[in-house]
Enzyme design. Structure first.
Site, PDB file in Angstrom:
ATOM      1  N   THR A  38       0.953  -1.168   0.083  1.00 56.93           N
ATOM      2  CA  THR A  38       0.086  -0.082  -0.036  1.00 56.93           C
ATOM      3  C   THR A  38       0.876   1.265  -0.273  1.00 56.93           C
ATOM      4  OG1 THR A  38      -1.525  -1.039   1.281  1.00 56.93           O
ATOM      5  CG2 THR A  38      -1.952   1.106   1.141  1.00 56.93           C
ATOM      6  N   ASP A  81      -9.451  -8.708   2.167  1.00 56.09           N
ATOM      7  CA  ASP A  81     -10.070  -7.686   3.114  1.00 56.09           C
ATOM      8  C   ASP A  81     -11.464  -7.787   3.361  1.00 56.09           C
ATOM      9  OD1 ASP A  81      -7.818  -6.182   3.538  1.00 56.09           O
ATOM     10  OD2 ASP A  81      -8.174  -4.612   2.061  1.00 56.09           O
TER      11      ASP A  81
END
Ligand code: DON
Length: 554
Positions: free
Chosen positions: A363, A405
């Protein structure tokens, strides 16, 4: 050297030592871009120098990161963007990956009803429909000023001519070598040596994108390459998923903290709501006078973190699939009850303790401010470092593993040890709950602070700490990003932290109140901030010293 100069030099050295010898903030007057990789920051700055606005610069930086920072910069992932235009318009752009239409609730469970290790993280089945290219193209078309081919030019040049690998890049490759070795195309493209990266396939993909626009990723040659890759490896993303992907423009969540207005990301990020909850709880305490890094302040901070993460686990998911009670979570009554529940002793979660995972270089966040006071905070991700490890054959880019996720089984922790509820169960076309928290602070209607970070669930707390450092600590940008970090996510009941964050006496004082210390992170986050003086327009930018980033300003 005169005595005065010598004293000045010694004071400067002492100040540097105090701040962990970090580089000073970069000062600019006309614009600033801060991100984790210097060449990508320069790509954004090039747009600002060419007269582009904050969105032009952010999009150019994001495309450049897709070339120079492949562990997280991406074409095959997704992200969120908070924009505050110079004319006052505020946008939360959601280009989060979305579950393929063929996804099913139990797709990651074995016959025993338990998640099968690796099924949602490694290989084709972990891939959700990417949103980055439609997202960046939409942002540019609606809010940018430069043509797509112009903002793609630096990325194309970097892919075509190559660039020397940085220490951080090599470390990221080494960290994920095993995953990268699981896919032949990934090995060929990304494990080509440790000196220089040249990416001819990616350059061709970017050139087609420049020529054809986002259609290239909806039904053009690149879309076909993605579908062929899915079919090769048993992934679910289909031609229709790519064609019908929607970028969603949302209203940022809005709140305030000690006179600053806060703009952050609404669901499907949990970040903005959790951040506003924590800030509201903490506003009830004089953190500044007690010392924002004192034991007393940290007690309140940890207790606020726990409560926000408990709400996250219970209530949050994709707002377009099931109602997420954002208004209730941010209602005066709920916020007041949360604040009132803070006590002098550490509270404990009402579920069993679970392991926390180590952080990986995944990320990435970028912050931009332009000459007119417009700002972008953007966080993008492939989820895991280098995503699911699969490179689209012939196209030169990696695909995400964002399906992890979701709560594969509600109540069972994912790769970050996060427990999540029904609202985040796997469902077709649903967006998985995120922690990404790109955030902008305003004062009297003017941008004054831009922040964000990677780090899975730690993102929310890293962003919180950066805001406390700015507001309560009154630190300058370089000191904000250098300040020590810690994390509590309600479950497990542990304060995770960087080494050296808690002095022994402070730790003992907190343990006396019932706090439990455990995991030591090598580092928490890679937070990039810009401070802006609303009177003069002067900008101070700083990249996190934990990474290899750069603040590029002029
Ligand atoms: O959206 C999320 O919350 C995660 N996919 C972010 C992952 C992440 O930040 C990993 N970083 N180090």
């Amino acid at each position: 050297m005169t005595r005065a100069k010598l004293v000045g030099l010694l004071l400067l050295l002492a100040a540097c030592a105090h701040q962990g010898a970090t580089a000073p903030s970069v000062v600019g007057h006309n614009g600033m871009v801060v991100c984790t990789e210097p060449l990508a920051a320069e790509a954004g700055l090039e747009m600002l120098r060419a007269g582009g606005n904050c969105v032009d610069a952010a999009v150019a930086t994001a495309f450049a990161l897709a070339v120079t920072w492949p562990s997280a910069g991406n074409l095959g992932g997704g992200g969120f963007m908070i924009v505050r235009m110079a004319d006052g318009r505020e946008i939360a752009l959601d280009f989060r990956e979305t579950a393929p239409a063929a996804a099913t609730r139990d797709m990651y469970l074995g016959p025993d009803g338990k998640p099968v290790p690796g099924r949602s993280t490694i290989g084709h089945l972990g891939v959700a429909t990417p949103g980055s290219v439609p997202g960046l193209c939409t942002a540019l078309a609606r809010y940018g000023t430069l043509p797509l081919e112009r903002v793609l030019a630096p990325a194309i040049a970097l892919a075509e001519s190559g660039f020397p690998l940085t220490r951080q890049h090599v470390a990221a490759l080494n960290y994920s070598r095993k995953l990268l070795g699981t896919n032949e195309e990934t090995k060929r493209v990304f494990l080509q040596g440790e000196q220089r990266s040249v990416q001819p396939d990616l350059a061709r993909t970017l050139k087609r994108l420049a020529a054809n626009g986002e259609r290239e990723f909806r039904d053009g040659e690149t879309a076909k390459q993605i579908v062929a890759e899915m079919q090769r490896g048993g992934g679910l993303v289909s031609a229709a998923d790519l064609r019908d992907y929607t970028v969603i423009e949302r209203a940022p969540v809005r709140g305030s903290y000690r006179g600053f207005e806060v703009r952050s990301m609404p669901p499907p990020s949990s970040g903005g709501v959790a951040l506003l909850q924590m800030l509201h709880m903490l506003e009830g305490f004089e953190l500044r006078s007690m010392g924002w890094q004192s034991a007393q302040a940290r007690h309140w901070i940890v207790e606020a973190m726990k409560r926000a993460f408990a709400d996250r686990a219970r209530w949050m998911g994709d707002p377009d699939q099931s109602p997420i009670p954002v208004d209730a979570m941010l209602s005066p009554a709920h916020l007041a009850a949360q604040r009132a529940s803070l006590g002098d002793r550490a509270s404990t979660p009402d579920a069993a303790a679970l392991p926390l995972q180590r952080e990986q270089p995944q990320t990435t966040h970028l912050s931009v401010v332009d000459a007119h006071g417009g700002a972008v905070a953007m966080t993008t991700t492939l989820n895991g470092s280098f995503g699911c490890g699969v490179t689209v054959r012939g196209a030169g880019f990696l695909l995400n593993n964002e399906m992890d996720d979701f709560a594969a089984a509600p109540g069972v922790p994912n790769m970050y040890g996060l427990v999540q509820g029904e609202a985040n169960a796997v469902a077709p076309l649903r967006r998985p709950l995120s922690s990404m928290t790109p955030t902008i602070l305003l004062r009297d209607g003017e941008v004054v602070f831009v922040t964000g970070s990677p780090g899975g669930p730690t993102i929310i707390n890293t962003v919180l700490l950066s805001i406390l450092a700015h507001v309560d600590g009154a630190l300058d940008a370089a000191a904000v990003v250098a300040a020590a970090r810690f994390h509590h996510q309600w479950n497990p009941d542990r304060i995770a932290h960087e080494a050296g964050t808690f002095a022994p006496a402070q730790r003992a004082a907190l343990e006396d109140r019932g706090h439990i210390f455990a995991t030591i992170f090598d580092s928490q986050g890679d937070c990039h901030v810009i401070q802006r003086d609303p009177r003069t327009g002067r900008l101070h930018g700083a990249a996190d010293p934990r990474g290899g980033g750069r603040a590029a300003g002029w």
